[in-house]
Each structure stands twice: as structure tokens, then as C-alpha cells.
Design an enzyme around this catalytic site. Structure first.
Site, PDB file in Angstrom:
ATOM      1  N   GLY A  28       0.801  -1.228   0.000  1.00 33.24           N
ATOM      2  CA  GLY A  28       0.000   0.000   0.000  1.00 33.24           C
ATOM      3  C   GLY A  28       0.828   1.269   0.000  1.00 33.24           C
ATOM      4  N   ASN A  29       0.168   2.366  -0.232  1.00 31.99           N
ATOM      5  CA  ASN A  29       0.822   3.669  -0.172  1.00 31.99           C
ATOM      6  C   ASN A  29      -0.220   4.766  -0.072  1.00 31.99           C
ATOM      7  OD1 ASN A  29       0.397   3.589  -3.269  1.00 31.99           O
ATOM      8  ND2 ASN A  29       1.887   1.970  -2.832  1.00 31.99           N
ATOM      9  N   THR A  44       9.187   3.955   0.169  1.00 32.76           N
ATOM     10  CA  THR A  44       9.252   2.606  -0.394  1.00 32.76           C
ATOM     11  C   THR A  44       9.637   1.589   0.698  1.00 32.76           C
ATOM     12  OG1 THR A  44      10.207   1.335  -2.210  1.00 32.76           O
ATOM     13  CG2 THR A  44      11.690   2.887  -1.140  1.00 32.76           C
ATOM     14  N   SER A  73       7.167   2.897  -5.090  1.00 29.87           N
ATOM     15  CA  SER A  73       7.264   2.710  -6.540  1.00 29.87           C
ATOM     16  C   SER A  73       5.895   2.844  -7.200  1.00 29.87           C
ATOM     17  CB  SER A  73       7.872   1.342  -6.849  1.00 29.87           C
ATOM     18  OG  SER A  73       7.051   0.339  -6.286  1.00 29.87           O
ATOM     19  N   GLU A  74       4.827   2.808  -6.396  1.00 31.90           N
ATOM     20  CA  GLU A  74       3.476   2.931  -6.975  1.00 31.90           C
ATOM     21  C   GLU A  74       2.980   4.378  -6.979  1.00 31.90           C
ATOM     22  OE1 GLU A  74       1.051  -1.026  -6.767  1.00 31.90           O
ATOM     23  OE2 GLU A  74       1.607  -0.480  -4.744  1.00 31.90           O
ATOM     24  N   HIS A  93      -3.965   3.914  -1.281  1.00 35.35           N
ATOM     25  CA  HIS A  93      -3.970   2.626  -1.994  1.00 35.35           C
ATOM     26  C   HIS A  93      -3.653   1.506  -1.020  1.00 35.35           C
ATOM     27  CE1 HIS A  93      -2.928  -0.770  -4.389  1.00 35.35           C
ATOM     28  NE2 HIS A  93      -1.638  -0.658  -4.120  1.00 35.35           N
ATOM     29  N   HIS A  95      -4.616  -3.062  -0.027  1.00 34.59           N
ATOM     30  CA  HIS A  95      -5.086  -4.362  -0.500  1.00 34.59           C
ATOM     31  C   HIS A  95      -6.089  -4.926   0.517  1.00 34.59           C
ATOM     32  CE1 HIS A  95      -0.716  -4.656  -2.281  1.00 34.59           C
ATOM     33  NE2 HIS A  95      -1.458  -3.775  -2.933  1.00 34.59           N
ATOM     34  N   HIS A 156      -4.949  -7.195  -7.943  1.00 36.50           N
ATOM     35  CA  HIS A 156      -4.029  -6.335  -7.215  1.00 36.50           C
ATOM     36  C   HIS A 156      -4.681  -5.778  -5.942  1.00 36.50           C
ATOM     37  CE1 HIS A 156      -1.051  -2.698  -7.469  1.00 36.50           C
ATOM     38  NE2 HIS A 156      -1.241  -3.115  -6.244  1.00 36.50           N
TER      39      HIS A 156
HETATM   40 ZN   LIG Z   1      -0.475  -2.332  -4.385  1.00 30.37          ZN
END
Ligand SMILES: [Zn+2]
Length: 260
Positions: A28-29, A44, A73-74, A93, A95, A156
Site C-alpha cells: 500500500g501507499n 518505499t 514505486s506505486e 492505496h 489491499h 491487485h
Molecule cells: Zn499495491
């Protein structure tokens, strides 16, 4: 929001994401748009449950680092959303397991089963699979960003966004809660859809109350197309905006075809 408060808030939301099992490990981010040119983002390879305020990265709108900390990286997914939606100031973001189960099963969260979800979130489309942190992922998302406030990414996870980070988090949580209820209802024999007239009333209420704008009428969910709620197609004519219902537009196009 000033940078110091934004740093505190990202760490607080990170702990919530982890405590609620919306992310594990370094999944996540989260980001906040600090101003026109800068984004504050989670670093990261870091667990969101144990970030420190000084570990966060600052980048420009192209993702170029402005400090010595490296962003997730996302981040490209976040930058795409900020570019497509100037009203959006934060992105989350993760999951979350039930929402991600929909994404893994190849399903959108787009059934009219919960009145308050129609009021506050609308439906959540499933975007095609794209390799994380590549253009494939952002290009698959791009067509959906404008009219939706949350998306599922095939095989994803989920992303939600809002005018501030709490709104982005709340939308992610609504997505996850809806997915969980839909799965539970299925085990009880299936969910009942709300009827067309109830959906129309909810859409009118949400626009009057300002929960969602008329742009959300253009969301990719079947129930909007089956109801009398149509996505307004605007055309400039001497500077004035004219909108048509889908039926009116089809009628106009067929008339034009007959003339030619
Ligand atoms: Zn992800």
C-alpha cells in the site's frame, strides 16, 4: 494543509490501514498533495503501521524526489489521479481483503444493494490488470479516474481518493465494507438489488446534499444505465452548455445519419 500536519496525518492513516488489515508487510501507499507542485508520500519498502514522520518522501508532480527519501514505486498511480482530478488532494492505496477478493475474482463493486453506498461512493469499477509501478497500471486506470472516487485493480487491490486524506480513507473503508457485506449476503442466498425508482431518488438526494456531483452519473455501473439517470453529454454552443440524455443523443445521431 501544512507539511507538518500532513506528515502526522499520513502516519496516523498508515497505522489505521495496518491495524484494520487493509495492508500487510510493506503493501500500500498513501499521499497528500501539499500544493500545486509537491506531493508528500509514504516511503518505499516500509510497513504502513510503523512509519515515522521524517521517513516520508516529497516529490514533484512527475515523481522526482525533492529530498533524500524515496517514495513508493506505486506513486505513479497517485500522480495520475492528481493530474486527472484537480479536486483531489489525497490518495490511499491498499489491499483490503474483501475488496481485493472482488478484484481477484474479476468483479466490480457495482450492484445497487446499499442505499448509503449509492449516496456517498457510487460504484467501484474493476480496471484491467497492469503490472504494478508501470505505465500498464496507470493506463488501465486512466479512463475511470474522472467519474469515480475509488477503483479496483484486477489481481491487485484498491485505491480511493478524496478532497482530503480522511475522505480518501473513508471511501476505501466504504469500498471494503460493501465488498464484505456483498460476500456475506451471497452466503445467505444472495443480495436483493434496490429498485429503479429508489435508485433515482438516491441519486437526486446525493446531488442536492453535495455528497457526489452530477459527474458520478457517468460512473460505469449497470444500474445507472437501466434507470432514468443519464450521464449528461455536454456540447459547447456559442459558449452555452447543452446537455442531452442518452436517448436524446441517440435520437439526434440517428436523425443526422438519416439526413446524410
Ligand atoms: Zn499495491
Amino acid at each position: 494543509m501544512d507539511e507538518s500536519n500532513a506528515r502526522k496525518l499520513i502516519c496516523e492513516i498508515g497505522r489505521l490501514l495496518y491495524d484494520r488489515s487493509y495492508v500487510v508487510s510493506s503493501d500500500g501507499n498513501v499521499s497528500i498533495r501539499l500544493d500545486e507542485d509537491r506531493v508528500l508520500a509514504t516511503p518505499t519498502m516500509t510497513c504502513k503501521g510503523r512509519m515515522s514522520e521524517d521517513s516520508l518522501a516529497v516529490t514533484d508532480m512527475e515523481g522526482k524526489p525533492l529530498t533524500d527519501k524515496k517514495a513508493s514505486s506505486e506513486l505513479a498511480m497517485h500522480l495520475l489521479i492528481y493530474k486527472e482530478r484537480p479536486d483531489i488532494k489525497a490518495v490511499c492505496h491498499a489491499h483490503p481483503p474483501h475488496g481485493t477478493a472482488f478484484a481477484v475474482a474479476g468483479l466490480a463493486i457495482d450492484k445497487p444493494i446499499l442505499s448509503e453506498v449509492i449516496l456517498t461512493l457510487g460504484c467501484v469499477p474493476l480496471t484491467d490488470y497492469g503490472t504494478p509501478s508501470t505505465n500498464e497500471l496507470t493506463e488501465a486506470m486512466r479512463p475511470f479516474v474522472k467519474h469515480h472516487n475509488a477503483l479496483l485493480m484486477a489481481n491487485h487491490g484498491a485505491v480511493a481518493y478524496g478532497e482530503d486524506l480522511w475522505q480518501a480513507f473513508d471511501r476505501l473503508e466504504t469500498l471494503e465494507h460493501t465488498a464484505k457485506i456483498a460476500i456475506l449476503a451471497k452466503t445467505l442466498g444472495g443480495a436483493n438489488d434496490l429498485p429503479k425508482d429508489a435508485i433515482e431518488k438516491l441519486i437526486n438526494i446525493r446531488e442536492k446534499a453535495g455528497y457526489l456531483t452530477a459527474s458520478a452519473r457517468c460512473q460505469a455501473c449497470g444500474y445507472l444505465h437501466e434507470s432514468e439517470i443519464s450521464c449528461g453529454v455536454s456540447a459547447a454552443s456559442n459558449g452555452a452548455k447543452v446537455s442531452f440524455t442518452r436517448e436524446e443523443l441517440i435520437e439526434l445521431l440517428s436523425q443526422a445519419a438519416n439526413l446524410s
